[in-house]
Write a protein that holds these residues in place. Structure first.
Motif, PDB file in Angstrom:
ATOM      1  N   LEU A 423      -1.892   4.535  -4.095  1.00 26.23           N
ATOM      2  CA  LEU A 423      -1.036   4.263  -2.948  1.00 26.23           C
ATOM      3  C   LEU A 423      -0.682   2.776  -2.873  1.00 26.23           C
ATOM      4  O   LEU A 423       0.470   2.405  -2.601  1.00 26.23           O
ATOM      5  N   ARG A 424      -1.670   1.904  -3.124  1.00 24.48           N
ATOM      6  CA  ARG A 424      -1.389   0.467  -3.078  1.00 24.48           C
ATOM      7  C   ARG A 424      -0.384   0.067  -4.154  1.00 24.48           C
ATOM      8  O   ARG A 424       0.516  -0.745  -3.912  1.00 24.48           O
ATOM      9  N   GLU A 426       1.887   1.988  -5.549  1.00 25.63           N
ATOM     10  CA  GLU A 426       3.203   2.501  -5.174  1.00 25.63           C
ATOM     11  C   GLU A 426       3.871   1.581  -4.159  1.00 25.63           C
ATOM     12  O   GLU A 426       5.081   1.316  -4.238  1.00 25.63           O
ATOM     13  N   ALA A 427       3.075   1.085  -3.198  1.00 23.21           N
ATOM     14  CA  ALA A 427       3.625   0.162  -2.206  1.00 23.21           C
ATOM     15  C   ALA A 427       4.041  -1.155  -2.858  1.00 23.21           C
ATOM     16  O   ALA A 427       5.085  -1.735  -2.517  1.00 23.21           O
ATOM     17  N   ARG A 428       3.230  -1.648  -3.808  1.00 20.53           N
ATOM     18  CA  ARG A 428       3.601  -2.862  -4.519  1.00 20.53           C
ATOM     19  C   ARG A 428       4.909  -2.682  -5.270  1.00 20.53           C
ATOM     20  O   ARG A 428       5.790  -3.556  -5.253  1.00 20.53           O
ATOM     21  N   ALA A 430       7.311  -0.583  -4.611  1.00 26.82           N
ATOM     22  CA  ALA A 430       8.408  -0.490  -3.652  1.00 26.82           C
ATOM     23  C   ALA A 430       8.813  -1.867  -3.147  1.00 26.82           C
ATOM     24  O   ALA A 430      10.011  -2.155  -2.974  1.00 26.82           O
ATOM     25  N   SER A 431       7.830  -2.734  -2.898  1.00 26.57           N
ATOM     26  CA  SER A 431       8.151  -4.075  -2.405  1.00 26.57           C
ATOM     27  C   SER A 431       8.904  -4.885  -3.461  1.00 26.57           C
ATOM     28  O   SER A 431       9.830  -5.640  -3.133  1.00 26.57           O
TER      29      SER A 431
END
Length: 543
Positions: A423-424, A426-428, A430-431
């Motif tokens: 999850l982390r 994926e967020a990275r 996306a950012s």
């Protein structure tokens, strides 16, 4: 106790807390339990002891500890689990106080229902500091951490309000159930309103102070005391005001504060927590002589019965209440969060039951009992109530604290590290993609003051980072284990970055030592390297 003795105690506290923290990190033992045992040992030695002053604890120690915990909590997660948090922090606290009160009224000579409810209110709220410190190291799932954290943030307000009502009844001011309910609702609503007011005042200040981390940090340190004192002056719950303010400020900090401000504030609050927790748990152990001295007027049977009732209700009611919530109809059963099962598992019930450690709040609360009532008579069984509270704190803090981590490991209840790491990343990713889109928009606007190669260089750096995240995601998605996979290439890259940073520091030091670079210049350049090093994960295998 004179000023010199207090100063010596403070210095000893810092030294002992540091050594205990070092030992706890290497042995896995809970620092809170070790500090409490050391405090008990110190109290048995000849020399002066510091007696717990409830006003100091409730005014100067409790607000910053609660505010720091609220800053680290998730307002969204607590809101998703609000019904369960309320059942533990309000309903369970009420039941604990009432059952202990009835037990004292029926089986303890000289104790009244009001006095029993007073000690019940004091021992009802768990202190999550010790449980969470051990639980995070043991890798508890986020849902359990949220429940323990949310309960610990909100239950103090409930307990202190019940205590004030019980003391009023015991000292002759009379008791009225409707009046008590009204007092509780006013205290809770008023405390929440004050917390919201203070939080939004801090938000207004954060914009002009965004460029000055030092002033922003000073406001952060002052916020819990401001919220607590304002609420207490308005005769509402200061504890709830601090918690609500901390949750709102913590939720908005990512937008309101600068990066430098967040780094500095986080470091300062970690230091405050370390020092206050060390002081508090040592102080708990030191109360043993005063508590024992007060038992001279009671026979052994009375002491044993009173302590047995208090400890028995505290240890047995919590798991029974958690099991009862599993049998409630679907409409009443707690809804944990979207996408998660509504029911707790048996292992989660056991862990939550054993996470009910009591701490300094219980002792501070019981020490506020007056020596005499309004009629001039002694407060009913006050010394016995102090002893029962101390026994509960000692049993739960040391007994449950020392066995909590082994219990979690035995049950095999731990967070899904692979899922969290995925999850982390994926967020990275996306950012980084959002940054690339913004660069494309910036380039399309044709700014005269931005040369094309500047954007191209930044785009290459972001794409290289995005490729690393994608490679890591492939590894995480192909992994069937709950543990995040170890990537040799990833760890090698981290090692190379650390070696390069160390080499840069050594060269800067050689320049300083040779007189080619001033100390002021060294500190500026070293701070740049420190920020780069701060980006490196502490445990690369879990990132």
């Amino acid at each position: 106790m004179d000023v010199d003795s207090i100063l010596v105690f403070v210095l000893v506290t810092v030294a002992v807390a540091g050594m205990v923290r070092w030992a706890a990190d290497r042995t896995g033992m809970p620092a809170a339990a070790l500090l409490t045992l050391l405090g008990v040992g110190y109290s048995l030695l000849p020399g002066p002891d510091i007696t717990l002053d409830p006003d100091i604890i409730l005014t100067f120690v409790l607000p910053p500890l609660l505010y720091s915990a609220a800053l680290d909590s998730s307002m969204l997660a607590i809101r998703r689990n609000l019904r369960t948090v309320v059942s533990l922090s309000v309903v369970l606290v009420l039941l604990t106080a009432l059952l202990i009160g009835l037990g004292f009224a029926w089986f303890v000579p000289g104790a009244t229902l009001a006095a029993g409810i007073a000690v019940g209110a004091a021992v009802a709220p768990p202190d999550p500091v010790a449980a969470l410190a051990v639980g995070r190291r043991a890798g508890l799932p986020p849902r359990i951490v949220t429940l323990v954290q949310g309960e610990g943030l909100l239950n103090d307000a409930t307990a202190l309000t019940i205590l004030s009502v019980a003391v009023a009844a015991a000292t002759g001011d009379g008791f009225s159930a409707p009046s008590a309910v009204g007092q509780f609702l006013v205290a809770a609503a008023g405390g929440g309103a004050v917390g919201v007011l203070v939080a939004y005042a801090v938000r207004l200040l954060s914009r002009p102070l965004r460029g000055d981390p030092m002033l922003a940090n000073a406001v952060s340190l002052a916020t819990p005391f401001g919220a607590y004192l304002l609420a207490e002056r308005m005769h509402v719950s200061g504890v709830l005001a601090v918690v609500v303010a901390g949750l709102i400020v913590g939720h908005h900090t990512p937008r309101a504060a600068s990066g430098a401000g967040r780094l500095q504030t986080s470091a300062v609050w970690r230091l405050v927590d370390f020092l206050l927790e060390g002081f508090v748990f040592l102080l708990i152990g030191q109360q043993l002589p005063e508590v024992v001295r007060g038992l001279a007027g009671y026979d052994t049977a009375t002491v044993v019965v009173a302590a047995g009732i208090t400890v028995g209700v505290v240890l047995l009611l919590r798991p029974l209440w958690l099991l009862l919530t599993l049998l409630l109809p679907g409409v009443l059963r707690p809804r944990w969060s979207a996408g998660r099962p509504a029911r707790l598992t048996g292992r989660e019930v056991v862990v939550l039951s054993w996470a009910g450690t009591r701490g300094v709040i219980s002792l501070a609360a019981i020490f506020t009992l007056p020596l005499v009532t309004e009629t001039g008579a002694e407060f009913p069984a006050r010394d016995l109530l102090l002893f029962c509270t101390f026994v509960v704190v000692l049993v739960t803090l040391v007994g449950q604290g020392l066995t909590f981590a082994p219990l979690v490991r035995l049950l095999g209840l731990h967070a899904d590290d692979n899922d969290q790491a995925r999850l982390r990343n994926e967020a990275r990713s996306a950012s980084v993609r959002a940054a690339l889109v913004t660069l494309d928009e910036l380039e399309a606007q044709e700014h005269d003051d931005i040369e094309g190669h500047v954007i191209d260089t930044m785009r290459e750096q972001l794409r290289a980072r995005l490729n690393r995240y994608r490679d890591r995601l492939v590894l995480l998605r192909d992994n069937d284990s709950a543990d995040a996979p170890v990537s040799a290439m990833y760890e090698a890259a981290l090692h190379v970055r650390q070696v390069a940073l160390d080499a840069q520091r050594e060269e800067l030091l050689r320049w300083r030592d040779a007189g080619r670079l001033s100390d002021e210049g060294l500190r500026v350049l070293e701070r740049e390297l420190d920020h780069e090093e701060r980006l490196l994960p502490d445990r690369p295998a879990r990132r």
